[in-house]
Design a protein around this motif. Structure first.
Motif, PDB file in Angstrom:
ATOM      1  N   THR A 103     -14.056  -0.018  -2.354  1.00 48.79           N
ATOM      2  CA  THR A 103     -14.796  -1.265  -2.507  1.00 48.79           C
ATOM      3  C   THR A 103     -16.172  -1.046  -1.880  1.00 48.79           C
ATOM      4  OG1 THR A 103     -14.710  -3.675  -2.221  1.00 48.79           O
ATOM      5  CG2 THR A 103     -13.976  -2.339  -0.362  1.00 48.79           C
ATOM      6  N   LYS A 107      -5.237   1.057   3.097  1.00 46.80           N
ATOM      7  CA  LYS A 107      -6.085   0.804   1.925  1.00 46.80           C
ATOM      8  C   LYS A 107      -6.547   2.143   1.364  1.00 46.80           C
ATOM      9  CE  LYS A 107     -10.054  -1.852   0.265  1.00 46.80           C
ATOM     10  NZ  LYS A 107      -9.384  -2.495  -0.858  1.00 46.80           N
ATOM     11  N   THR A 164     -18.608 -10.375   6.075  1.00 42.93           N
ATOM     12  CA  THR A 164     -17.606 -10.816   5.098  1.00 42.93           C
ATOM     13  C   THR A 164     -16.358  -9.965   5.262  1.00 42.93           C
ATOM     14  OG1 THR A 164     -18.486  -9.332   3.401  1.00 42.93           O
ATOM     15  CG2 THR A 164     -19.319 -11.585   3.410  1.00 42.93           C
ATOM     16  N   ASP A 165     -15.210 -10.549   4.908  1.00 43.90           N
ATOM     17  CA  ASP A 165     -13.946  -9.821   4.999  1.00 43.90           C
ATOM     18  C   ASP A 165     -13.959  -8.593   4.105  1.00 43.90           C
ATOM     19  OD1 ASP A 165     -13.135 -11.909   6.598  1.00 43.90           O
ATOM     20  OD2 ASP A 165     -11.635 -12.678   5.200  1.00 43.90           O
ATOM     21  N   ILE A 166     -13.341  -7.514   4.588  1.00 47.02           N
ATOM     22  CA  ILE A 166     -13.147  -6.322   3.775  1.00 47.02           C
ATOM     23  C   ILE A 166     -11.799  -6.486   3.081  1.00 47.02           C
ATOM     24  CG2 ILE A 166     -12.957  -3.823   3.718  1.00 47.02           C
ATOM     25  CD1 ILE A 166     -14.492  -3.777   6.378  1.00 47.02           C
ATOM     26  N   SER A 167     -11.810  -6.589   1.779  1.00 48.82           N
ATOM     27  CA  SER A 167     -10.587  -6.787   1.005  1.00 48.82           C
ATOM     28  C   SER A 167      -9.550  -5.717   1.343  1.00 48.82           C
ATOM     29  CB  SER A 167     -10.921  -6.741  -0.483  1.00 48.82           C
ATOM     30  OG  SER A 167      -9.751  -6.783  -1.249  1.00 48.82           O
ATOM     31  N   GLY A 168      -8.338  -6.161   1.681  1.00 42.42           N
ATOM     32  CA  GLY A 168      -7.247  -5.235   1.961  1.00 42.42           C
ATOM     33  C   GLY A 168      -7.220  -4.683   3.368  1.00 42.42           C
ATOM     34  N   SER A 198      -6.615  -6.259   6.365  1.00 43.01           N
ATOM     35  CA  SER A 198      -6.077  -7.252   7.294  1.00 43.01           C
ATOM     36  C   SER A 198      -4.578  -7.030   7.434  1.00 43.01           C
ATOM     37  CB  SER A 198      -6.376  -8.673   6.815  1.00 43.01           C
ATOM     38  OG  SER A 198      -5.653  -8.958   5.651  1.00 43.01           O
ATOM     39  N   LYS A 243      -8.206  -8.567  11.204  1.00 48.47           N
ATOM     40  CA  LYS A 243      -8.913  -8.096  10.015  1.00 48.47           C
ATOM     41  C   LYS A 243     -10.254  -7.493  10.393  1.00 48.47           C
ATOM     42  CE  LYS A 243     -10.891 -12.674   9.084  1.00 48.47           C
ATOM     43  NZ  LYS A 243     -10.970 -13.762   8.106  1.00 48.47           N
ATOM     44  N   THR A 299     -20.007  -3.245  -0.345  1.00 45.97           N
ATOM     45  CA  THR A 299     -20.669  -4.500  -0.007  1.00 45.97           C
ATOM     46  C   THR A 299     -22.186  -4.314   0.017  1.00 45.97           C
ATOM     47  OG1 THR A 299     -20.718  -6.388   1.504  1.00 45.97           O
ATOM     48  CG2 THR A 299     -20.663  -4.212   2.515  1.00 45.97           C
ATOM     49  N   GLN A 302     -14.321  -7.072   9.165  1.00 47.93           N
ATOM     50  CA  GLN A 302     -15.423  -7.573   8.356  1.00 47.93           C
ATOM     51  C   GLN A 302     -16.550  -6.543   8.420  1.00 47.93           C
ATOM     52  OE1 GLN A 302     -16.516 -11.495   9.838  1.00 47.93           O
ATOM     53  NE2 GLN A 302     -15.048 -12.467   8.464  1.00 47.93           N
TER      54      GLN A 302
END
Length: 168
Positions: free
Chosen positions: A30, A26, A38-42, A44, A130, A32, A132
């Motif tokens: 991004t 990645k 919560t999932d961290i986009s990208g 996983s 993934k 938060t 988070q």
């Protein structure tokens, strides 16, 4: 200096052979403000083990920064599917996590976490690993400094998650 002898089966491709490697990198940013995981986009990656006896070696590098709010805590969690793995023991109201940090001096300093974990999924179904994250307060940024000024003194980072299937 400690020395480790390698089992000849590992060298010749028997037990311990790396069967496959999958990586996600990645490079974009991004952030938060979520106070729950919560999932961290990208961040996983999926792998399908060839045998139920296979192990999965998970590596991740996570780089980011907190805003300049002193006392801000953040937590990072490693999960297989929706189950947290590689985390500390439960203890009263403390947050169980894989790693954490805090912005204690109000400078918004950058952090880097690099960890590995040997998992035993005991499955030949696709496994998704993934990361988070969550913050106690404030904002946490991935792959950038908190200020993100447009000059040569500012930096952008890279994060990754890599999984290797290891034959047993």
């Amino acid at each position: 200096m400690a020395q480790t002898l390698l089992d000849s089966r590992m060298i010749s491709g028997g037990v311990g052979k790396v069967l496959q490697v999958v990586q996600t990198v990645k490079t974009d940013t991004t952030s938060t403000t979520s106070t729950s995981a919560t999932d961290i986009s990208g961040m996983s990656v999926a792998i399908t083990p060839a045998a139920t006896s296979s192990k999965v070696l998970v590596f991740f590098d996570f780089q980011g920064s907190a805003d300049q709010s002193s006392g801000q805590n953040y937590h990072i969690h490693l999960l297989r599917a929706s189950s947290a793995i590689f985390q500390g023991d439960a203890a009263s109201s403390r947050t169980r996590c894989t790693t954490n940090g805090a912005e204690s001096d109000g400078n918004g300093s950058s952090i880097h976490r690099s960890m590995m974990f040997l998992d035993s999924p005991n499955s030949t179904s696709e496994q998704t690993y993934k990361l988070q994250w969550e913050v106690q307060s404030g904002t946490f940024y991935l792959n950038r400094e908190h200020g993100d000024s447009d000059d040569a003194n500012a930096a952008r980072f890279v994060s990754q998650i890599t999984v290797m299937e290891i034959g047993a």
